[in-house]
Design a protein around this motif. Structure first.
Motif, short mmCIF file in Angstrom:
data_model
loop_
_atom_site.label_atom_id
_atom_site.label_comp_id
_atom_site.label_asym_id
_atom_site.label_seq_id
_atom_site.Cartn_x
_atom_site.Cartn_y
_atom_site.Cartn_z
N LYS A 1 0.92 -1.19 -0.15
CA LYS A 1 0.13 -0.03 -0.18
C LYS A 1 0.85 1.19 -0.05
CE LYS A 1 -4.00 -2.40 0.75
NZ LYS A 1 -4.79 -2.82 -0.18
N THR A 2 0.55 2.10 -0.85
CA THR A 2 1.48 3.22 -0.78
C THR A 2 0.50 4.62 -1.16
OG1 THR A 2 3.05 4.98 -2.03
CG2 THR A 2 1.70 3.24 -3.43
N PRO A 3 0.71 5.58 -0.24
CA PRO A 3 -0.25 6.80 -0.31
C PRO A 3 0.11 7.62 -1.60
CG PRO A 3 1.67 7.26 1.24
CD PRO A 3 1.80 5.94 0.94
N CYS A 4 1.32 7.45 -2.43
CA CYS A 4 1.78 8.09 -3.67
C CYS A 4 0.65 7.63 -4.70
CB CYS A 4 3.19 7.50 -3.71
SG CYS A 4 4.31 7.76 -2.74
N VAL A 5 0.51 8.69 -5.53
CA VAL A 5 -0.15 8.67 -6.65
C VAL A 5 0.57 8.88 -8.05
CG1 VAL A 5 -2.19 9.25 -5.32
CG2 VAL A 5 -0.94 11.14 -6.64
N PRO A 6 0.13 8.41 -9.01
CA PRO A 6 0.69 8.59 -10.24
C PRO A 6 0.50 10.25 -10.61
CG PRO A 6 -0.74 6.84 -10.59
CD PRO A 6 -0.98 7.56 -9.18
N ALA A 7 1.77 10.58 -11.25
CA ALA A 7 1.66 12.20 -11.60
C ALA A 7 2.43 12.37 -12.96
CB ALA A 7 2.04 12.95 -10.74
N LEU A 8 2.32 13.33 -13.77
CA LEU A 8 2.87 13.93 -14.85
C LEU A 8 3.19 15.32 -14.64
CD1 LEU A 8 4.04 13.40 -17.88
CD2 LEU A 8 1.61 14.19 -18.46
N TRP A 9 4.47 15.79 -15.15
CA TRP A 9 4.88 16.98 -15.03
C TRP A 9 5.37 17.40 -16.58
CZ3 TRP A 9 5.81 13.92 -11.09
CH2 TRP A 9 5.53 14.39 -9.80
N LYS A 10 4.33 18.10 -17.19
CA LYS A 10 4.51 18.60 -18.46
C LYS A 10 5.76 19.69 -18.87
CE LYS A 10 2.59 17.41 -21.89
NZ LYS A 10 3.20 15.94 -22.71
N TYR A 11 6.82 19.64 -19.21
CA TYR A 11 7.75 20.45 -19.48
C TYR A 11 7.43 21.71 -19.70
CZ TYR A 11 12.78 22.28 -19.16
OH TYR A 11 13.91 22.71 -19.26
N GLU A 12 6.67 21.70 -20.82
CA GLU A 12 6.27 23.36 -21.55
C GLU A 12 5.54 23.91 -20.29
OE1 GLU A 12 1.99 21.54 -23.64
OE2 GLU A 12 3.76 22.06 -24.45
N GLU A 13 4.98 23.37 -19.23
CA GLU A 13 4.13 23.97 -18.17
C GLU A 13 5.13 24.34 -17.25
OE1 GLU A 13 1.01 21.39 -17.24
OE2 GLU A 13 0.00 21.66 -19.11
N VAL A 14 6.08 23.57 -16.81
CA VAL A 14 7.11 23.63 -15.94
C VAL A 14 8.06 24.82 -16.13
CG1 VAL A 14 8.86 22.57 -14.26
CG2 VAL A 14 6.60 21.47 -14.71
N ARG A 15 8.50 24.58 -17.43
CA ARG A 15 9.81 25.62 -17.82
C ARG A 15 9.47 27.15 -17.56
NH1 ARG A 15 12.33 28.53 -21.68
NH2 ARG A 15 14.38 27.82 -22.01
N PRO A 16 8.27 27.56 -17.56
CA PRO A 16 8.00 29.16 -17.29
C PRO A 16 8.40 29.10 -15.71
CG PRO A 16 6.47 28.26 -18.98
CD PRO A 16 6.90 26.95 -18.26
#
Length: 351
Positions: free
Chosen positions: A39-54
């Motif tokens: 059991k993990t409290p972690c969830v899947p996630a995605l960081w889009k670089y075009e959104e993070v870079r700014p």
């Protein structure tokens, strides 16, 4: 007399009486402590670089590398906000260094990796040797080694930081020390560590310079990409991973780092992978190409389309399926070395 008192009342009185002695009943928490499956409290996630870079570039305007010590935006797992971790054992962040800057020299017990995401010409120095950063390079900062970063070229450079910070925090073993100078003295030419240990030969008499960590601290992408191309050209495709290699310590043939395992894989054009799950949570950085990952856990499915420089996390014991219409290359890291050392690693390849 006790037989006439309801069992629930007896238990509640027992709990109250022993609480001040710092005791608690195992039977009330046993199923949570030892569940039938991970059991993990972690969830899947995605960081889009075009959104993070700014936000990275805005951070470059808001604070200098020297003032920040390390100008990093942490990739926090959405279910673990405020804990500075992407899984319960691993930390990940994107670090920015601008032309002319120096991220000052320090050292810490935490082991670190750098995976170069964008830009060329910056350097990292480890224990008296510098290596110039290129996109796709995997660079190690071994535990308790002096290291600094600098930039003498003319474009922003961004890399993925991966560290075992949460793991060492669990063991209460985290220490750090700042250097007396911003940049350490360079005592060996660039490429010295590779020349000494990187040709499938090692000195007859030597002491491992970084203990259990690889003596090669820079693994250039051009060599990793060439190895993948050779594997794709001559080897059968794996139905789950495509073509996947792990980075190795040339002295032992084992993991490059004692707490973090690192991998590079190629999904060929038209790849439709089968599902797999493992106890080690994994962090991915997309080097080139595009694809899709389907991650399934107790909370449902998460489907992410990814492209170059995007990042995503597959938590422990979540089923993942990778696919790519045109082909792609993925770098990833996990805490698998610790799982294997403790004999607790489990993996299932589903059909």
């Amino acid at each position: 007399m006790n037989a006439a008192i309801p069992t629930a009342q007896v238990r509640e009185q027992l709990y109250r009486d022993m609480d001040r002695h710092h005791l608690t009943p195992l039977w009330e928490v046993l199923h949570a402590l030892v569940p039938p499956s991970p059991k993990t409290p972690c969830v899947p996630a995605l960081w889009k670089y075009e959104e993070v870079r700014p936000f990275l570039m805005r951070a470059g305007d808001a604070i200098t590398a020297e003032e920040a010590v390390r100008r990093v935006l942490i990739l926090e797992n959405p279910s673990l906000r405020g804990q500075s971790c992407i899984t319960q054992s691993l930390y990940a962040g994107l670090q920015l260094i601008l032309p002319g800057e120096v991220a000052p020299s320090h050292r810490h017990t935490q082991s670190a990796l750098r995976f170069i995401v964008e830009g060329r010409g910056a350097y990292t120095a480890v224990d008296g040797e510098r290596t110039t950063m290129q996109p796709g390079d995997f660079i190690i900062t071994p535990s308790w080694t002096w290291h600094d970063h600098g930039h003498e070229a003319d474009e922003p450079v961004v890399w993925l930081d991966g560290l075992d910070i949460p793991m060492l925090r669990f063991f209460d073993a985290g220490f750090a020390q700042n250097d007396t100078s911003k940049s350490q003295q360079v005592t060996r030419p660039e490429g010295a560590s590779f020349a000494r240990y990187g040709h499938n030969m090692v000195p007859v008499r030597h002491d491992p310079p970084f203990g259990k960590t690889s003596p090669i601290f820079s693994y250039p992408y051009e060599r990793s990409r060439e190895a993948l191309e050779q594997l794709e050209r001559h080897g059968p495709v794996d139905a789950w991973d495509g073509f996947k290699l792990r980075y190795v310590n040339p002295l032992t043939g084992g993991w490059t780092m004692p707490t973090i395992g690192t991998f590079m894989q190629r999904l060929p054009a038209g790849f439709e992978g089968q599902g797999w799950r493992q106890t080690d949570g994994a962090v991915y950085s997309v080097v080139e190409g595009e694809g899709e990952v389907l991650i399934t856990g107790e909370r449902g499915e998460s489907r992410y389309a990814f492209g170059p420089r995007d990042h995503f996390v597959v938590p422990s014991w979540h089923t993942a399926r990778l696919s790519s219409r045109a082909g792609c290359v993925l770098f990833s890291f996990s805490d698998r070395p610790v799982h294997e050392a403790l004999g607790i690693h489990r993996e299932e390849r589903l059909s």
